[in-house]
Design an enzyme around this catalytic site. Structure first.
Site, PDB file in Angstrom:
ATOM      1  N   GLU A 154      62.097  -0.919 -42.868  1.00 49.09           N
ATOM      2  CA  GLU A 154      61.868  -0.644 -41.387  1.00 49.09           C
ATOM      3  C   GLU A 154      63.199  -0.787 -40.684  1.00 49.09           C
ATOM      4  O   GLU A 154      64.088  -1.584 -41.139  1.00 49.09           O
ATOM      5  CB  GLU A 154      60.989  -1.978 -41.067  1.00 49.09           C
TER       6      GLU A 154
ATOM      7  N   ASP B 202      61.378  -7.406 -34.897  1.00 46.67           N
ATOM      8  CA  ASP B 202      61.749  -8.660 -33.866  1.00 46.67           C
ATOM      9  C   ASP B 202      60.421  -9.451 -33.902  1.00 46.67           C
ATOM     10  O   ASP B 202      60.424 -10.573 -34.436  1.00 46.67           O
ATOM     11  CB  ASP B 202      62.178  -7.845 -32.533  1.00 46.67           C
TER      12      ASP B 202
ATOM     13  N   LYS C 229      65.815  -9.647 -35.647  1.00 47.39           N
ATOM     14  CA  LYS C 229      65.997 -10.377 -34.465  1.00 47.39           C
ATOM     15  C   LYS C 229      64.821 -11.772 -34.330  1.00 47.39           C
ATOM     16  O   LYS C 229      63.844 -11.788 -33.788  1.00 47.39           O
ATOM     17  CB  LYS C 229      65.460  -9.924 -33.171  1.00 47.39           C
TER      18      LYS C 229
ATOM     19  N   PHE D  51      68.465  -5.247 -26.789  1.00 48.23           N
ATOM     20  CA  PHE D  51      67.841  -3.798 -27.020  1.00 48.23           C
ATOM     21  C   PHE D  51      68.936  -2.894 -27.591  1.00 48.23           C
ATOM     22  O   PHE D  51      69.564  -2.317 -26.819  1.00 48.23           O
ATOM     23  CB  PHE D  51      67.216  -3.173 -25.691  1.00 48.23           C
ATOM     24  N   VAL D  52      68.600  -2.305 -29.008  1.00 43.18           N
ATOM     25  CA  VAL D  52      69.436  -1.490 -29.493  1.00 43.18           C
ATOM     26  C   VAL D  52      69.174  -0.035 -29.641  1.00 43.18           C
ATOM     27  O   VAL D  52      67.890   0.153 -29.661  1.00 43.18           O
ATOM     28  CB  VAL D  52      70.054  -2.138 -30.687  1.00 43.18           C
TER      29      VAL D  52
ATOM     30  N   ASP E 249      65.561   4.129 -30.841  1.00 44.87           N
ATOM     31  CA  ASP E 249      65.500   4.911 -29.585  1.00 44.87           C
ATOM     32  C   ASP E 249      65.231   4.208 -28.335  1.00 44.87           C
ATOM     33  O   ASP E 249      64.807   3.110 -28.574  1.00 44.87           O
ATOM     34  CB  ASP E 249      64.502   6.200 -29.575  1.00 44.87           C
TER      35      ASP E 249
ATOM     36  N   ARG F  58      68.535   8.395 -30.769  1.00 46.92           N
ATOM     37  CA  ARG F  58      68.342   8.160 -32.418  1.00 46.92           C
ATOM     38  C   ARG F  58      69.448   8.905 -33.137  1.00 46.92           C
ATOM     39  O   ARG F  58      69.741   8.454 -34.353  1.00 46.92           O
ATOM     40  CB  ARG F  58      67.180   9.087 -32.828  1.00 46.92           C
TER      41      ARG F  58
END
Length: 178
Positions: A98, A102, A132, A153-154, A160, A166
């Site tokens: 994965e 989070d 996370k 938020f990455v 994406d 991406r």
């Protein structure tokens, strides 16, 4: 257009992926059953592609598609299975790959782990690139982890924002969206 700050460079990512591949190789090279690496689409695609090339033992790979984001930057809490496996898992060691863990909802509430065990997988382990832990709503045992990160938020390296970014060769933090 979003403003993105680099969190992990391409070089840092590739080094860590090599290390994970070596650890996985060590753990499975003397295995009594085949290894099936299962990537969670779409975010784990680039990570899985690089990771399987760093694993030095025989393996198969396949993909599942599950979602809890629906185009947003935060999980909706509702998980949908969009694509199931094409390869049978019976008697195989399964490694779920994965991109990011989070809340834990995607892996747990999709019943992916339980489903694989119910299909008679010999074992199921989890490998995540990013973790996370501060966002965890459901505990998920992680066997291999690339990096722990704060609640940011990455994007990039397969991850994406509204299907964009991406293709970035690094992981970046979305600073602002205009």
């Amino acid at each position: 257009m979003a403003t993105i700050e680099t969190l992990f460079s391409a070089e840092t990512l590739h080094q860590r992926v090599r290390e994970l591949g070596e650890q996985i190789t060590h753990d499975y090279q003397q295995s009594d059953a085949p290894l099936l690496v299962v990537g969670v689409l779409k975010g784990a695609t680039l990570f899985l592609a690089d990771l399987v090339r760093c694993i030095g033992c025989p393996l198969e790979f396949d993909f599942v598609a599950i979602s809890s984001y629906a185009g947003a930057t935060q999980t909706s809490g509702e998980v949908r299975i969009l694509k199931d496996l094409d390869i049978a898992v019976t008697g195989k060691h399964v490694l779920i790959v994965e991109d990011i863990l989070d809340t834990g909802l995607t892996l747990k509430f999709s019943y992916l782990i339980e489903s694989l065990l119910a299909r008679h997988a010999k074992s199921v382990r989890v490998c995540v690139l990013l973790d996370k832990p501060s966002r965890r709503r459901v505990e998920v045992a992680v066997d291999y982890c690339g990096f722990q990160i704060e609640d940011r938020f990455v994007v990039g390296y397969g991850m994406d924002y509204a299907e964009q970014y991406r293709n970035l060769p690094y992981i970046g933090v979305v600073q602002s969206v205009s």
